[in-house]
Design a protein around this motif. Structure first.
Motif, PDB file in Angstrom:
ATOM      1  N   ASN A 181       0.839  -1.200   0.000  1.00  0.00           N
ATOM      2  CA  ASN A 181       0.000   0.000   0.000  1.00  0.00           C
ATOM      3  C   ASN A 181       0.872   1.247   0.000  1.00  0.00           C
ATOM      4  O   ASN A 181       1.760   1.390   0.839  1.00  0.00           O
ATOM      5  CB  ASN A 181      -0.922   0.017   1.223  1.00  0.00           C
ATOM      6  CG  ASN A 181      -1.988  -1.052   1.144  1.00  0.00           C
ATOM      7  OD1 ASN A 181      -2.444  -1.387   0.061  1.00  0.00           O
ATOM      8  ND2 ASN A 181      -2.384  -1.591   2.285  1.00  0.00           N
ATOM      9  N   SER A 222      -7.428   8.220 -11.768  1.00  0.00           N
ATOM     10  CA  SER A 222      -7.415   6.905 -12.408  1.00  0.00           C
ATOM     11  C   SER A 222      -6.846   7.067 -13.809  1.00  0.00           C
ATOM     12  O   SER A 222      -6.407   8.160 -14.187  1.00  0.00           O
ATOM     13  CB  SER A 222      -8.824   6.303 -12.456  1.00  0.00           C
ATOM     14  OG  SER A 222      -9.685   7.101 -13.249  1.00  0.00           O
ATOM     15  N   SER A 335     -10.634  -6.038  -1.944  1.00  0.00           N
ATOM     16  CA  SER A 335     -11.619  -5.227  -2.659  1.00  0.00           C
ATOM     17  C   SER A 335     -12.903  -5.999  -2.951  1.00  0.00           C
ATOM     18  O   SER A 335     -13.916  -5.397  -3.307  1.00  0.00           O
ATOM     19  CB  SER A 335     -11.030  -4.724  -3.980  1.00  0.00           C
ATOM     20  OG  SER A 335     -10.796  -5.813  -4.874  1.00  0.00           O
ATOM     21  N   GLY A 349      -0.090   3.537  -7.821  1.00  0.00           N
ATOM     22  CA  GLY A 349      -1.311   4.269  -7.569  1.00  0.00           C
ATOM     23  C   GLY A 349      -1.633   5.231  -8.689  1.00  0.00           C
ATOM     24  O   GLY A 349      -0.756   5.919  -9.205  1.00  0.00           O
ATOM     25  N   SER A 352      -5.110   2.569 -11.895  1.00  0.00           N
ATOM     26  CA  SER A 352      -6.372   1.820 -11.966  1.00  0.00           C
ATOM     27  C   SER A 352      -7.194   2.250 -13.171  1.00  0.00           C
ATOM     28  O   SER A 352      -7.366   3.449 -13.423  1.00  0.00           O
ATOM     29  CB  SER A 352      -7.185   2.038 -10.689  1.00  0.00           C
ATOM     30  OG  SER A 352      -6.532   1.487  -9.577  1.00  0.00           O
ATOM     31  N   HIS A 370      -6.938  -2.375 -15.709  1.00  0.00           N
ATOM     32  CA  HIS A 370      -6.220  -2.613 -14.464  1.00  0.00           C
ATOM     33  C   HIS A 370      -7.120  -2.367 -13.256  1.00  0.00           C
ATOM     34  O   HIS A 370      -7.774  -1.324 -13.147  1.00  0.00           O
ATOM     35  CB  HIS A 370      -5.003  -1.690 -14.411  1.00  0.00           C
ATOM     36  CG  HIS A 370      -4.157  -1.850 -13.188  1.00  0.00           C
ATOM     37  ND1 HIS A 370      -3.488  -3.011 -12.881  1.00  0.00           N
ATOM     38  CD2 HIS A 370      -3.885  -0.972 -12.172  1.00  0.00           C
ATOM     39  CE1 HIS A 370      -2.814  -2.845 -11.753  1.00  0.00           C
ATOM     40  NE2 HIS A 370      -3.043  -1.628 -11.301  1.00  0.00           N
ATOM     41  N   ASN A 371      -7.146  -3.354 -12.349  1.00  0.00           N
ATOM     42  CA  ASN A 371      -7.942  -3.240 -11.125  1.00  0.00           C
ATOM     43  C   ASN A 371      -7.125  -2.696  -9.975  1.00  0.00           C
ATOM     44  O   ASN A 371      -7.567  -1.848  -9.211  1.00  0.00           O
ATOM     45  CB  ASN A 371      -8.530  -4.611 -10.773  1.00  0.00           C
ATOM     46  CG  ASN A 371      -9.115  -4.663  -9.375  1.00  0.00           C
ATOM     47  OD1 ASN A 371      -8.519  -5.250  -8.469  1.00  0.00           O
ATOM     48  ND2 ASN A 371     -10.269  -4.052  -9.169  1.00  0.00           N
ATOM     49  N   GLY A 372      -5.898  -3.180  -9.825  1.00  0.00           N
ATOM     50  CA  GLY A 372      -5.052  -2.737  -8.730  1.00  0.00           C
ATOM     51  C   GLY A 372      -3.936  -3.732  -8.499  1.00  0.00           C
ATOM     52  O   GLY A 372      -3.777  -4.709  -9.235  1.00  0.00           O
ATOM     53  N   LYS A 373      -3.154  -3.484  -7.459  1.00  0.00           N
ATOM     54  CA  LYS A 373      -2.029  -4.354  -7.122  1.00  0.00           C
ATOM     55  C   LYS A 373      -2.173  -4.801  -5.676  1.00  0.00           C
ATOM     56  O   LYS A 373      -2.369  -3.986  -4.782  1.00  0.00           O
ATOM     57  CB  LYS A 373      -0.704  -3.624  -7.345  1.00  0.00           C
ATOM     58  CG  LYS A 373       0.523  -4.491  -7.119  1.00  0.00           C
ATOM     59  CD  LYS A 373       1.792  -3.841  -7.678  1.00  0.00           C
ATOM     60  CE  LYS A 373       2.167  -2.581  -6.959  1.00  0.00           C
ATOM     61  NZ  LYS A 373       3.484  -2.048  -7.392  1.00  0.00           N
TER      62      LYS A 373
END
Length: 396
Positions: A181, A222, A335, A349, A352, A370-373
């Motif tokens: 994070n 985003s 999520s 960051g 997304s 892309h959703n996230g990491k």
């Protein structure tokens, strides 16, 4: 090569009987070297799935029970065959570009474990289960023939608790979660209302600030995904988390942002994380990836175009590059999004919603957004899942 690929299309009833010995070659978790993606092997994988699916018509299971998955390895397509299988179809066994490996679990069994975990952690959302807060991500690895579960505290006691409270199976392998994070201090930009007379182009990978309509301070950022149509409205898609239908999207240019559209659809549940922004009359959406000369087509990649270890490309507002597919069935339990694809491209960051694409028959084809990491693992939502679930379609 062509002769052997053609053998995929022989009658499925022509299978040779092969007796299995104790000399099985089992999978290991070591990394394999990956050569440049071979489009002919992806075609071979596509033909494999077509043939396997033709064998399961009218059957509830997704794949034949002998099938343990497949992945690319250099110049070969590796096909996993479950231990004890006596009849290996000739279209698998006789192709010189296919390497057969024996494994302990069928892909149906591994996907079944994923369904059980999703029921517990996503759909039932049993907050009283002491394991819930410790699970970050879990996924099917066809290469390693297991379900990999990432725990925030991966100790013996926590693993024992998982086995006691959730599931005990030798098909489940545990991994240590890595806290990735990021503390992000977004630079505030000035939001322009109304637009000037200039024409603004939104492109895959564009930096988009989202702010409540009429507001001046972005709530977040985003990346634009790809051009699409929703209810006959033209616009673009991005990730849905953090965005509401009260928001407008503004194209960021240095320290200024110019409103280019309004969010008219948002979905963040099950396997879908998407928002659709209808662009206004002073804006357009292009297919020029990251505002360059590389163009993405409106074609959507299907599951059979995305084998493990195949190459994918990424265009976010802060990260661009390439990687390989790691898993086709991933759940981000943080999520709550299921059925993601994980890959090894870089992201950070603000990325997304960015475009993930493949090269197919010489064209750049949309794979997803892309959703996230999570735990250092980038994940994306399949574009065909979006189109199958909601009325959002890519367009020219």
């Amino acid at each position: 090569m062509k002769k052997n690929v053609f053998s995929f299309f022989v009658a499925l009833s022509i299978c040779l009987v092969t007796s299995c010995s104790d000399d099985f070659e089992y999978n290991t978790v070591e990394e394999l070297s990956v050569d440049d993606n071979n489009s002919s092997l992806v075609d071979l994988y596509s033909s494999l799935l077509d043939n396997l699916c033709s064998q399961t018509r009218g059957i509830n299971s997704g794949y034949p029970n002998f099938y343990g998955g497949a992945y690319l390895d250099g110049n070969y397509l590796v096909v996993q065959i479950k231990e004890g299988t006596e009849d290996i179809p000739s279209f698998i066994r006789e192709n010189e570009n296919i390497k057969v490996k024996f494994c302990r679990y069928s892909l149906n069994e591994l996907n079944g474990i994923m369904d059980k975990l999703n029921k517990i952690f996503i759909y039932e959302k049993n907050a009283l289960n002491p394991v819930s807060d410790n699970v970050a991500l879990y996924s099917v690895s066809q290469e390693n023939n297991c379900v990999e579960v990432y725990l925030k505290k991966c100790t013996r006691s926590e693993i024992s608790l998982f086995k006691e409270m959730v599931l005990e199976s030798s098909a489940v392998q545990f991994k240590q979660y890595v806290d990735d994070n990021e503390v992000i201090n977004w630079d505030d930009v000035f939001i322009h209302f109304p637009l000037s007379k200039a024409k603004y182009s939104v492109y895959p990978g564009a930096n988009i600030a989202y702010v409540e309509d009429g507001g001046k301070t972005p709530r977040g950022y985003s990346s634009a995904g790809y051009k699409a149509k929703y209810n006959n409205k033209i616009g673009f898609v991005t990730a849905g988390h953090g965005i509401t239908t009260k928001d407008v999207g503004a194209l960021v240019k240095s320290s200024e942002a110019f409103v280019v559209g309004k969010c008219i659809y948002q979905h963040h549940s099950d396997s879908i994380d998407v928002a659709f922004f209808e662009v206004n009359s002073s804006s357009e959406v292009t297919h020029n990836i990251s505002n360059g000369t590389n163009i993405v087509s409106s074609e959507i990649a299907q599951l059979k175009d995305l084998p493990e270890k195949a190459k994918v490309y990424f265009a976010g507002s802060r990260s661009q590059g390439e990687g390989i597919i790691k898993s086709l069935n991933v759940t981000n339990s943080t999520s709550g999004i299921t059925n993601l694809v994980s890959a090894s491209y870089n992201s950070t960051g603000g990325d997304s919603g960015g475009l993930v694409y493949i090269v197919k028959n010489g064209k750049n084809v949309i794979a997803g957004i892309h959703n996230g990491k999570v735990s250092g693992i980038p994940c994306f939502v399949k574009a065909f899942s979006i189109e199958n679930a909601v009325d959002i379609k890519s367009c020219d």
